[in-house]
Design an enzyme around this catalytic site. Structure first.
Site, PDB file in Angstrom:
ATOM      1  CG  ASN A   1      -0.401  -0.092   2.510  1.00 43.88           C
ATOM      2  OD1 ASN A   1       0.743  -0.517   2.668  1.00 43.88           O
ATOM      3  ND2 ASN A   1      -1.144   0.309   3.521  1.00 43.88           N
TER       4      ASN A   1
ATOM      5  CD  GLU B   1       2.214   0.009  10.600  1.00 44.15           C
ATOM      6  OE1 GLU B   1       1.026  -0.319  10.847  1.00 44.15           O
ATOM      7  OE2 GLU B   1       2.589   0.549   9.552  1.00 44.15           O
TER       8      GLU B   1
ATOM      9  CB  CYS C   1      -2.313   0.326   8.796  1.00 45.34           C
ATOM     10  SG  CYS C   1      -0.855   1.331   8.635  1.00 45.34           S
TER      11      CYS C   1
ATOM     12  CD  GLU D   1       8.295   0.437  10.808  1.00 42.36           C
ATOM     13  OE1 GLU D   1       9.148  -0.332  10.353  1.00 42.36           O
ATOM     14  OE2 GLU D   1       7.245   0.713  10.222  1.00 42.36           O
TER      15      GLU D   1
END
Ligand code: ADP
Length: 473
Positions: free
Chosen positions: A143, A242, A276, A454
């Site tokens: 994505n 993640e 997300c 991150e």
């Protein structure tokens, strides 16, 4: 494949298609366990040399990669639009966001500091140093094909780690273009390696089992992340993940409903909803329901859908047929259980769109907890609106999910903003803000949304070991 500083052609190949029209863009090497093992060995052989460079040397290379990435901004964006589908403007913005990680971690490399710790013994000194964990295996999703690479590779290289990257099977072309950036920036051979494949399983198995891999970093679905993290943990590898999200978007009675609806439209439909951190449950106080729904519907109905290369297109295709089917399933289920469809609500086929994976941007009203869309991550262009009446009720509803990645709050009451910010079990919260992300800010989730962070110095810590020295003098 890019292994040990050399480009390897392969006889076994697979096709990369354009999700906007189904055409084949290119075929690419289809790697497996053998190539993954070679890449891990190469990364391991390169590790001592790379770990031995100074932070200044690593920073200089990362800064060069940053500069080259921006010089190739248009080319990278075009490749991304072709294989992933997002509008060219969004792809161009993503290249800029992705490049930020290279420049931020180039600077942060110089701030990897240890500490001295007082001892209770007069003849003892403690010194804690930070060292790179070793070979990093990185798995990235389709994505955000560029920024998910730099978000992992930049801190890994800054820390002194070497990397084997496996991009998603839908978007390896952008990964190839990024490897050329690293190569041209002067990253030494074996320090970054790329294995592309149509079946991720054999490569994933090498990543979680090979003793020379010291860390796995994964971005993707919760199911695959849990499976890989479990296997990696059994081999005591460091893991960061993640994963999925189910972001609540809370619009209180004291918020400006028009401003909130504009924000909801921008963030919900970003990347065709395939993010997300995309709002997945839009809770609107009954006092604001009417103007919120009216503004959102008016704006969503105007969004132009089509190929990301076409001028003015805001909504590109979904990644594949399964995604279109998931949209239909969630909308049909909601409709059957009494939701209203304020706009959209069907697949788009006119004007050649039948060749791609297009679904109409959709607004659903009166969504209730018994509907699939209330529980399941959507990952597509559907905005479900759930009315509420009370602050504690909506916080409980927002937290009632196994996910904990992003949340959004709209309120003009500062005390409520603080209360809600503290009460929501999510890792990233936008308060009257729809873009709470930056290379300098920690990004990551709680609960089933993942492990670790991150970006920011937390993002660098993921690639560092702490070593303690106790010196008797
Ligand atoms: P999505 O459903 O959004 O495609 P996935 O979790 O399947 O999410 O994909 C995210 C990344 O995980 C991709 O790079 C994909 O190739 C990889 N992946 C999927 N299954 C496996 C697996 N069994 N082993 C290793 N990697 C995997």
């Amino acid at each position: 494949m890019f292994i040990d500083g050399a480009w390897q052609e392969m006889e076994r190949r697979f096709d990369i298609t354009n999700p906007a029209d189904g055409s084949v863009l290119e075929s690419i090497g289809d790697g497996g366990a053998e190539e993954a093992t070679q890449a891990v060995e190469a990364a391991h052989a390169a590790f001592a040399g790379w770990a031995g460079t100074t932070a200044y040397e690593r920073a200089a290379i990362l800064s060069r990669a940053h500069k080259i990435m921006l010089e190739r901004r248009d080319e990278l964006a075009r490749t991304m639009t072709l294989e992933q589908g997002k509008p060219l403007r969004a792809a161009t913005l993503e290249v800029g966001y992705g490049a930020d990680f290279l420049s931020w971690f180039a600077e942060e490399a110089k701030r990897i500091e240890g500490r001295t710790i007082p001892s209770a013994r007069r003849d003892q000194r403690f010194l804690a140093i930070r060292q790179p964990v070793g070979v990093v295996a990185a798995i990235t999703p389709w994505n955000y094909p560029v920024s998910m690479i730099t978000r992992k590779v930049a801190p890994a290289l800054a820390a002194g780690c070497t990397v084997v990257l496996k991009p998603a099977e839908a978007t390896p072309l952008t990964a190839v273009a990024m490897m050329r950036v690293f190569e041209d920036a002067g990253v030494p051979k074996g320090v970054v390696n790329l294995v592309t494949c149509s079946d991720p399983r054999p490569v994933g198995d090498v990543f979680v089992n090979h003793p020379k891999v010291r860390k796995l970093t994964f971005t993707g679905s919760t199911a695959v992340g849990k499976m890989l993290a479990g296997k990696a943990a059994a081999n005591m590898k460091r893991v960061s993940c993640e994963l999925g999200g189910h972001a609540p978007f809370l619009v209180f009675e004291d918020a400006d409903p028009v401003h909130a609806a504009k924000g909801a439209q921008l963030v919900k439909f970003l990347n065709t909803g395939q993010a997300c951190i995309s709002p997945n449950r839009i809770f609107v106080h009954r006092a604001n329901l009417e103007p919120f729904v009216a503004t959102l519907t008016e704006r969503v109905a105007k969004l132009k859908v089509g190929s990301g290369l076409d001028e003015g297109v805001a909504i590109g295709p979904l990644v594949n047929e399964a995604a279109v089917e998931k949209m239909s399933r969630q909308v049909e289920d909601a409709r059957d259980r009494g939701a209203g469809v304020a706009c959209g609500g069907s697949r788009l086929t006119d004007g050649g769109l039948d060749r791609g994976h297009f679904y109409a941007p959709t607004v659903l009203t009166d969504v209730t907890p018994d509907m699939l869309i209330y529980r399941e991550e959507t990952f597509g262009p559907i905005a479900p609106i759930i009315p509420f009446e009370d602050e504690s009720e909506v916080i409980a509803m927002a937290n009632d999910t196994e996910y904990g990645l992003a949340a959004y709050i709209y309120t003009r009451d500062i005390a409520r903003a603080f209360r809600t910010f503290e009460a929501l079990d999510f890792g990233i919260i936008g308060i009257n803000d729809i873009n709470p992300t930056s290379a300098a800010a920690p990004f990551g989730g709680m609960k089933d949304s993942g492990l670790g962070r991150e970006g920011s110095h937390e993002g660098l810590d993921e690639y560092l070991e702490t070593k303690l020295g106790g010196f008797a003098i």
